[in-house]
Design a protein around this motif. Structure first.
Motif, PDB file in Angstrom:
ATOM      1  N   UNK A  93      -0.741 -13.061 -31.439  1.00 23.78           N
ATOM      2  CA  UNK A  93       0.312 -12.323 -30.744  1.00 23.78           C
ATOM      3  C   UNK A  93      -0.212 -11.054 -30.074  1.00 23.78           C
ATOM      4  N   UNK A  94      -1.318 -10.495 -30.540  1.00 26.63           N
ATOM      5  CA  UNK A  94      -1.879  -9.298 -29.939  1.00 26.63           C
ATOM      6  C   UNK A  94      -2.345  -9.561 -28.505  1.00 26.63           C
ATOM      7  N   UNK A  95      -2.734 -10.791 -28.190  1.00 26.97           N
ATOM      8  CA  UNK A  95      -3.300 -11.122 -26.885  1.00 26.97           C
ATOM      9  C   UNK A  95      -2.292 -11.727 -25.918  1.00 26.97           C
ATOM     10  N   UNK A  96      -1.036 -11.902 -26.323  1.00 30.76           N
ATOM     11  CA  UNK A  96      -0.003 -12.443 -25.435  1.00 30.76           C
ATOM     12  C   UNK A  96       0.153 -11.507 -24.231  1.00 30.76           C
ATOM     13  N   UNK A  97       0.089 -12.076 -23.047  1.00 33.76           N
ATOM     14  CA  UNK A  97       0.245 -11.299 -21.826  1.00 33.76           C
ATOM     15  C   UNK A  97      -1.049 -10.703 -21.294  1.00 33.76           C
ATOM     16  N   UNK A  98      -2.142 -10.833 -22.041  1.00 31.12           N
ATOM     17  CA  UNK A  98      -3.440 -10.320 -21.584  1.00 31.12           C
ATOM     18  C   UNK A  98      -4.140 -11.394 -20.753  1.00 31.12           C
ATOM     19  N   UNK A  99      -4.971 -10.989 -19.788  1.00 32.91           N
ATOM     20  CA  UNK A  99      -5.649 -11.965 -18.930  1.00 32.91           C
ATOM     21  C   UNK A  99      -6.907 -12.538 -19.581  1.00 32.91           C
ATOM     22  N   UNK A 100      -6.756 -13.117 -20.771  1.00 36.79           N
ATOM     23  CA  UNK A 100      -7.876 -13.728 -21.491  1.00 36.79           C
ATOM     24  C   UNK A 100      -7.443 -15.073 -22.048  1.00 36.79           C
ATOM     25  N   UNK A 101      -8.424 -15.945 -22.300  1.00 39.62           N
ATOM     26  CA  UNK A 101      -8.139 -17.215 -22.967  1.00 39.62           C
ATOM     27  C   UNK A 101      -8.324 -16.990 -24.473  1.00 39.62           C
ATOM     28  N   UNK A 102      -7.402 -17.512 -25.261  1.00 37.71           N
ATOM     29  CA  UNK A 102      -7.396 -17.255 -26.694  1.00 37.71           C
ATOM     30  C   UNK A 102      -7.380 -18.554 -27.480  1.00 37.71           C
ATOM     31  N   UNK A 103      -8.144 -18.602 -28.554  1.00 36.20           N
ATOM     32  CA  UNK A 103      -8.076 -19.706 -29.505  1.00 36.20           C
ATOM     33  C   UNK A 103      -7.443 -19.152 -30.775  1.00 36.20           C
ATOM     34  N   UNK A 104      -6.286 -19.666 -31.119  1.00 35.97           N
ATOM     35  CA  UNK A 104      -5.527 -19.176 -32.275  1.00 35.97           C
ATOM     36  C   UNK A 104      -6.142 -19.729 -33.560  1.00 35.97           C
ATOM     37  N   UNK A 105      -6.575 -18.865 -34.455  1.00 33.07           N
ATOM     38  CA  UNK A 105      -7.165 -19.265 -35.734  1.00 33.07           C
ATOM     39  C   UNK A 105      -6.202 -19.048 -36.900  1.00 33.07           C
ATOM     40  N   UNK A 106      -4.944 -18.789 -36.591  1.00 31.66           N
ATOM     41  CA  UNK A 106      -3.960 -18.578 -37.644  1.00 31.66           C
ATOM     42  C   UNK A 106      -3.815 -19.859 -38.462  1.00 31.66           C
ATOM     43  N   UNK A 107      -3.891 -19.739 -39.797  1.00 32.32           N
ATOM     44  CA  UNK A 107      -3.770 -20.958 -40.629  1.00 32.32           C
ATOM     45  C   UNK A 107      -2.394 -21.592 -40.531  1.00 32.32           C
TER      46      UNK A 107
END
Length: 60
Positions: A46-60
């Protein structure tokens, strides 16, 4: 000879909340060796929502 430690850097590095987030955003930018940029792997998706980056969610 002992010297005083350097002063702590400001908390808001490059307009980000922390040095770590500023570094992660910089590292994720496109570069000649990775034209699509890097992927940020995080458990705080959720910290990266709206940022111009690609994210891989590691949340269990």
């Amino acid at each position: 000879m002992l010297r005083e430690p350097p002063p702590a850097p400001p908390a808001r590095a490059a307009g980000q909340e922390t040095w770590a987030s500023a570094h992660a955003r910089h590292a994720a930018q496109p570069a000649p060796d990775r034209p699509d940029g890097a992927i940020i792997a995080t458990s705080a998706f959720e910290r990266w929502v709206g940022e111009p980056v690609r994210v891989r969610d590691l949340t269990p």
